[in-house]
Write a protein that holds these residues in place. Structure first.
Motif, short mmCIF file in Angstrom:
data_model
loop_
_atom_site.label_atom_id
_atom_site.label_comp_id
_atom_site.label_asym_id
_atom_site.label_seq_id
_atom_site.Cartn_x
_atom_site.Cartn_y
_atom_site.Cartn_z
N ASP A 51 32.53 46.31 32.44
CA ASP A 51 33.77 46.89 32.98
C ASP A 51 34.29 45.96 34.09
O ASP A 51 33.99 46.15 35.27
CB ASP A 51 33.46 48.30 33.54
CG ASP A 51 34.73 49.01 34.00
OD1 ASP A 51 35.76 48.32 34.17
OD2 ASP A 51 34.67 50.23 34.20
N PRO A 52 35.06 44.91 33.70
CA PRO A 52 35.48 43.91 34.70
C PRO A 52 36.33 44.50 35.82
O PRO A 52 36.23 44.06 36.97
CB PRO A 52 36.29 42.89 33.88
CG PRO A 52 36.56 43.53 32.57
CD PRO A 52 35.53 44.57 32.35
N GLU A 53 37.14 45.53 35.50
CA GLU A 53 38.00 46.11 36.55
C GLU A 53 37.13 46.74 37.64
O GLU A 53 37.37 46.55 38.83
CB GLU A 53 38.94 47.15 35.96
CG GLU A 53 40.12 46.48 35.27
CD GLU A 53 40.93 47.42 34.43
OE1 GLU A 53 40.37 48.46 34.00
OE2 GLU A 53 42.09 47.10 34.18
N ARG A 54 36.10 47.46 37.20
CA ARG A 54 35.21 48.10 38.18
C ARG A 54 34.43 47.04 38.96
O ARG A 54 34.32 47.11 40.19
CB ARG A 54 34.25 49.04 37.44
CG ARG A 54 33.62 49.99 38.38
CD ARG A 54 32.90 51.11 37.68
NE ARG A 54 31.64 51.31 38.40
CZ ARG A 54 30.56 51.75 37.88
NH1 ARG A 54 30.52 52.04 36.60
NH2 ARG A 54 29.47 51.90 38.60
N PHE A 55 33.94 46.06 38.23
CA PHE A 55 33.15 44.99 38.87
C PHE A 55 33.97 44.33 39.98
O PHE A 55 33.51 44.19 41.12
CB PHE A 55 32.74 43.96 37.81
CG PHE A 55 32.11 42.73 38.40
CD1 PHE A 55 30.78 42.73 38.81
CD2 PHE A 55 32.85 41.56 38.56
CE1 PHE A 55 30.20 41.59 39.37
CE2 PHE A 55 32.27 40.43 39.13
CZ PHE A 55 30.94 40.44 39.53
N LEU A 56 35.20 43.93 39.66
CA LEU A 56 36.00 43.22 40.67
C LEU A 56 36.48 44.16 41.77
O LEU A 56 36.52 43.79 42.94
CB LEU A 56 37.18 42.51 40.01
CG LEU A 56 36.83 41.22 39.28
CD1 LEU A 56 38.09 40.49 38.86
CD2 LEU A 56 36.00 40.28 40.15
N ALA A 57 36.82 45.41 41.39
CA ALA A 57 37.30 46.35 42.42
C ALA A 57 36.21 46.61 43.45
O ALA A 57 36.50 46.82 44.63
CB ALA A 57 37.76 47.64 41.76
N GLU A 58 34.96 46.61 43.01
CA GLU A 58 33.86 46.84 43.96
C GLU A 58 33.71 45.66 44.92
O GLU A 58 33.47 45.84 46.10
CB GLU A 58 32.55 47.05 43.20
CG GLU A 58 32.39 48.49 42.73
CD GLU A 58 31.21 48.66 41.78
OE1 GLU A 58 31.16 49.72 41.13
OE2 GLU A 58 30.37 47.73 41.66
N ARG A 59 33.85 44.45 44.37
CA ARG A 59 33.65 43.27 45.24
C ARG A 59 34.92 42.84 45.97
O ARG A 59 34.88 42.43 47.11
CB ARG A 59 33.14 42.11 44.39
CG ARG A 59 31.66 42.22 44.21
CD ARG A 59 31.17 41.32 43.14
NE ARG A 59 29.73 41.46 43.00
CZ ARG A 59 29.12 42.52 42.50
NH1 ARG A 59 29.83 43.58 42.14
NH2 ARG A 59 27.80 42.56 42.39
N PHE A 60 36.02 42.92 45.25
CA PHE A 60 37.30 42.44 45.81
C PHE A 60 38.35 43.54 45.58
O PHE A 60 39.13 43.47 44.62
CB PHE A 60 37.74 41.15 45.10
CG PHE A 60 36.67 40.08 45.03
CD1 PHE A 60 36.14 39.52 46.18
CD2 PHE A 60 36.20 39.63 43.80
CE1 PHE A 60 35.16 38.54 46.11
CE2 PHE A 60 35.22 38.66 43.73
CZ PHE A 60 34.69 38.11 44.89
N PRO A 61 38.37 44.56 46.47
CA PRO A 61 39.17 45.77 46.19
C PRO A 61 40.64 45.50 45.87
O PRO A 61 41.23 46.17 45.03
CB PRO A 61 39.02 46.58 47.48
CG PRO A 61 37.74 46.11 48.09
CD PRO A 61 37.58 44.68 47.70
N ASP A 62 41.26 44.49 46.54
CA ASP A 62 42.71 44.33 46.32
C ASP A 62 43.05 43.72 44.95
O ASP A 62 44.22 43.67 44.58
CB ASP A 62 43.35 43.52 47.46
CG ASP A 62 42.84 42.09 47.55
OD1 ASP A 62 41.78 41.80 46.96
OD2 ASP A 62 43.50 41.26 48.20
#
Ligand code: FAD
Length: 376
Positions: free
Chosen positions: A245-256
């Protein structure tokens, strides 16, 4: 009698070199395995963008080419650092006022250089021609076209501008006492778009190099003229396969990134993972018959944004050496390696160090307190 140079590869190095060689009165034939970028539509020629710095600009300026390119670049006046809490500090570039980088689409750069080179007497481009064999003593090449036809050509010298996996280099060095060191970084990369807003305006500060630092994932983005930005996500190779789930992965690390990267899931699934390779080698030439230029002799990791710039700078140094040794290609090639290699070896080291700086140190208070970022 007019001397003929065969250039293999129409990337930044091969195209700019053909312009310099034409100015010195050589007849130049450039062979490139890919199709003519000017004939491809936008989708077919999806283009990466690159940061152009003072070294590359000088190499273009010497031929008056920066004026043609200027409307096609976006200035990057400093570094915008995306922090997890939402802060976006900006660090201007350079010790001197006006010292900046420029973001340029590879396609725009190459097209400008090919147009300029073709307008010079004696320069011809042969797209869709892949080098398969080099006779280093005869400066002769065998190529295969897209229609599987064989073509041969010979000149006074062959220049390998065919990139990090150079065939010219392999053929030139075969059986000779040559050093060759190639490293693959254990991280790869994928490109992700930050599109312009619905009203056409940029979604984030446009005239900056954007960095999302992180120990286990790193994003760098360059601006485009249409107010979009092209982001490059760097990750350890195995992570690309593990992320479901790339959206979740990136949102967790880089919220914006959630509100900036609108096509994340689609692009993550569709875009290939690129390799990052560095190459150091010697020798860069074989007598007066073959020489290497650009990534073919010194590829670096992209974290200093200097690979293309130093490929462009090679052209000015080789041109100067040809001027210093007008009747002796072998002496010119030897002088070019002697002058250039110490610099590109240092760049290799700096590019490796900057990977660690961007990844691990940029979030530290010490780095965030910096008022300016020095440019190479
Ligand atoms: P290339 O660009 O690789 O061109 C070689 C050409 O030769 C290609 O057109 C290829 O099709 C052709 N070719 C290959 N084999 C054959 C064959 N057998 N026959 C005929 N033709 C052949 N540099 C910067 O300065 N700034 C940046 O911001 C930057 N960002 C980067 C980001 C990423 C993710 C990467 C991977 C690199 C980045 N670089 C950057 C580095 C830059 O892309 C390279 O250093 C630069 O493209 C080298 O130019 P070149 O002409 O030597 O080789």
């Amino acid at each position: 009698m007019t001397r003929r140079i065969i250039v293999i590869g129409a990337g930044p190095a091969g195209t700019l070199l053909s312009c310099y060689l034409a100015r010195r009165g050589f007849q130049v034939d450039v062979y490139e395995r890919r199709p003519d970028p000017r004939l491809l539509d936008e989708d077919e020629s999806r283009s990466i963008n690159l940061g152009l710095s003072a070294r590359g600009i000088k190499a273009l300026d010497d031929l008056g080419l920066m004026e043609t390119l200027r409307p096609l670049v976006v200035p990057m006046r400093g570094r915008a650092i995306h922090l997890p809490g939402g802060a976006l500090p900006f660090q201007p570039y350079g010790a001197h006022e006006g010292e900046i980088l420029h973001s340029v689409l590879r396609r725009d750069l190459i097209t400008t250089l090919v147009d300029h080179a073709e307008a010079q007497p004696g320069v011809r481009f042969h797209f869709g021609h892949r080098l398969v064999e080099l006779d280093r003593e005869a400066a002769a090449v065998r190529l295969v076209t897209g229609e599987d036809e064989e073509v041969t050509a010979a000149g006074d010298a062959v220049i390998g501008a065919d990139g990090v996996f150079s065939r010219v280099r392999a053929h030139m060095q075969r059986g000779l006492r040559a050093d060759f060191h190639q490293e693959f970084l254990e991280w790869g990369y994928k490109e992700l778009t930050i599109p312009a807003a619905d009203d056409g305006s940029p979604r984030t500060r446009l005239e900056a190099l954007h960095v999302w630092p992180g120990e286990d994932a790193l994003i760098v983005a360059h601006p485009n003229r249409d107010n979009s930005l092209t982001g490059t996500l760097f990750l350890p190779f195995e992570r690309f396969d593990e992320i479901t789930d790339p959206e979740r992965f990136l949102a967790e690390r880089f919220p914006d990134t959630r509100e900036l990267m609108l096509y994340l899931a689609k692009e993550f699934a569709e875009h290939p993972v690129g390799h990052l390779v560095s190459v150091r080698t010697s020798v860069w030439h074989h007598r007066d018959r073959v020489a290497l230029i650009g990534d073919a002799c010194h590829a670096v990791y992209p974290f200093y944004g200097q690979g293309m710039n130093s490929a462009l700078e090679d052209c000015t140094v080789l041109d100067r050496c040809l001027g210093d040794h007008p009747d002796d290609l072998g002496a010119a090639f030897a002088a070019y390696q002697r002058l250039r290699k110490p610099h590109t070896d240092v760049l290799d080291e700096l590019s490796k160090q900057n990977f660690v700086e961007l990844r691990d140190r940029l979030r530290s208070p010490l780095h965030l307190a910096r008022k300016k970022v020095d440019l190479l």
